[in-house]
Design an enzyme around this catalytic site. Sequence first.
Site, PDB file in Angstrom:
ATOM      1  N   CYS A  27       1.650  -4.713   8.682  1.00 17.92           N
ATOM      2  CA  CYS A  27       1.402  -4.892   7.244  1.00 17.92           C
ATOM      3  C   CYS A  27       0.628  -6.178   6.964  1.00 17.92           C
ATOM      4  O   CYS A  27       1.060  -7.274   7.323  1.00 17.92           O
ATOM      5  CB  CYS A  27       2.730  -4.904   6.490  1.00 17.92           C
ATOM      6  SG  CYS A  27       2.543  -5.198   4.718  1.00 17.92           S
TER       7      CYS A  27
ATOM      8  N   ARG B  29       2.103  -9.104   3.611  1.00 20.45           N
ATOM      9  CA  ARG B  29       3.438  -9.690   3.681  1.00 20.45           C
ATOM     10  C   ARG B  29       3.631 -11.015   2.963  1.00 20.45           C
ATOM     11  O   ARG B  29       4.735 -11.570   2.967  1.00 20.45           O
ATOM     12  CB  ARG B  29       3.839  -9.860   5.162  1.00 20.45           C
ATOM     13  CG  ARG B  29       4.171  -8.549   5.823  1.00 20.45           C
ATOM     14  CD  ARG B  29       4.494  -8.752   7.282  1.00 20.45           C
ATOM     15  NE  ARG B  29       3.315  -8.674   8.135  1.00 20.45           N
ATOM     16  CZ  ARG B  29       3.285  -9.037   9.414  1.00 20.45           C
ATOM     17  NH1 ARG B  29       4.383  -9.533   9.958  1.00 20.45           N
ATOM     18  NH2 ARG B  29       2.190  -8.912  10.129  1.00 20.45           N
TER      19      ARG B  29
ATOM     20  N   TRP C  94       1.903  -2.306  -3.177  1.00 20.40           N
ATOM     21  CA  TRP C  94       0.778  -1.720  -3.897  1.00 20.40           C
ATOM     22  C   TRP C  94      -0.321  -1.423  -2.892  1.00 20.40           C
ATOM     23  O   TRP C  94      -0.281  -1.869  -1.752  1.00 20.40           O
ATOM     24  CB  TRP C  94       0.287  -2.644  -5.015  1.00 20.40           C
ATOM     25  CG  TRP C  94       0.007  -4.043  -4.580  1.00 20.40           C
ATOM     26  CD1 TRP C  94      -1.052  -4.487  -3.840  1.00 20.40           C
ATOM     27  CD2 TRP C  94       0.800  -5.209  -4.856  1.00 20.40           C
ATOM     28  NE1 TRP C  94      -0.961  -5.847  -3.649  1.00 20.40           N
ATOM     29  CE2 TRP C  94       0.168  -6.319  -4.260  1.00 20.40           C
ATOM     30  CE3 TRP C  94       2.003  -5.420  -5.567  1.00 20.40           C
ATOM     31  CZ2 TRP C  94       0.683  -7.609  -4.336  1.00 20.40           C
ATOM     32  CZ3 TRP C  94       2.500  -6.713  -5.638  1.00 20.40           C
ATOM     33  CH2 TRP C  94       1.847  -7.784  -5.032  1.00 20.40           C
TER      34      TRP C  94
ATOM     35  N   GLU D  25      -7.265   1.638   2.052  1.00 17.73           N
ATOM     36  CA  GLU D  25      -6.341   2.680   2.505  1.00 17.73           C
ATOM     37  C   GLU D  25      -6.744   4.029   1.926  1.00 17.73           C
ATOM     38  O   GLU D  25      -6.641   5.065   2.572  1.00 17.73           O
ATOM     39  CB  GLU D  25      -4.903   2.360   2.061  1.00 17.73           C
ATOM     40  CG  GLU D  25      -4.327   1.085   2.626  1.00 17.73           C
ATOM     41  CD  GLU D  25      -2.894   0.896   2.189  1.00 17.73           C
ATOM     42  OE1 GLU D  25      -2.672   0.190   1.176  1.00 17.73           O
ATOM     43  OE2 GLU D  25      -1.989   1.475   2.829  1.00 17.73           O
TER      44      GLU D  25
END
Length: 382
Positions: free
Chosen positions: A84, A87, A261, A266
């Site tokens: 991720c 973070r 979010w 993506e």
Amino acid sequence: MTTWIRSLRPFDAPVSRTVNGRTIDLREAERFIRLFHAENPSAGGLQARLRDVARDVARYGTYTHTYEELEFGARVAWRNSNRCIGRLYWRSLKVRDRRDVHTAEGVALECVAHLRAAMGSGKGAARGKIRPTITVLPPDTPVMRAPRILNDQLIRYAGYRTPGGVVGDPANVALTEAAQALGWRGGGGMFDVLPLIIHPGRGRPLLCTLPGDAVLEVPLTHPEYPWFAELGLRWHAVPAISNMCLEIGGLCYPCAPFNGWYMGTEIGARNLGDEARYNLLPVVAERLGLDTSTERSLWRDHAMVELNVAVLHSFEQAGVTMTDHHTESRRFLTHLEREERAGRVCPADWSWIVPPMSGSATPVFHRYYDTRVLTPAFVHHD
Ligand code: ARG
């Protein structure tokens, strides 16, 4: 209204390897309790807590986290998520403790409530201001298998196999067919929201159609090309992963949907651009009038940029929280520095952290990362 359909067939659910019918590992529990107290010195009473946990594990094969431990454990699981890039805000994760919900219907209602809370339709907050949120349902115990969600995200678009190829999202063909086998009838469109498939610890799975107001979506338009709207593209506002187990101190919470979010790529690069997903680069390239007869025109690259411009523009216009990959890359390095200053390592997986477009134009590309795997963690059990 939320609608339920009970299926007629029992469901073969995957079994967690951690605590389903087994006692938990006391060493894991102790390690977590020590971590919690080390990072929360004001909690106090470490020795007493360790004694209680050891006693409960010996007696019952499991133990129960306090709310503070659960909140900390969920936040640290995010902090430890090697893949991720987002973070930096791990401390702000909102933890909804729903460990008292045991039925599939209860889980379904909590998923709907989660989506409403996460997209800020609640009191005061503007709809579209997304809040990182996790809803934690009961853990597996030696005597009880906890409910699970089959969908990999709370909001997924159906993929229908047709003679002419898949209509919709090819990533979700199996899930779509599972829903159909349980009695769901989809509309056959490109962006049909799938129902949730929830299986309780025992008994039949439940199909739950998400009410419209729980699913915020953004129609995609382009700031310069009016024809872009004609493509009829859209995406949902909240990415909420729902099939990963939250592991904290030896306990496994198999049902703990969480969301952040979106980062534009993506959707614009992967979901809409991947050949194995919506595969829209050729469509966009054609509308742009690019020369697709040679790779050297870089038509794929041009089309990908315009798709991503459209995604960022549309979310912005709709007032829905979204980040871009340049901003998020910088934030990630800020996070990494903060973690190192706090005396921790920030584990990361380069191949996931580097954005899927313009990698070397972002600062996260130009370095390597510590790859160790830490717990608490979000994990996939097979
Ligand atoms: N990449 C996934 C998707 O496109 C979502 C993964 C989680 N993403 C996030 N921004 N929290 O749906």
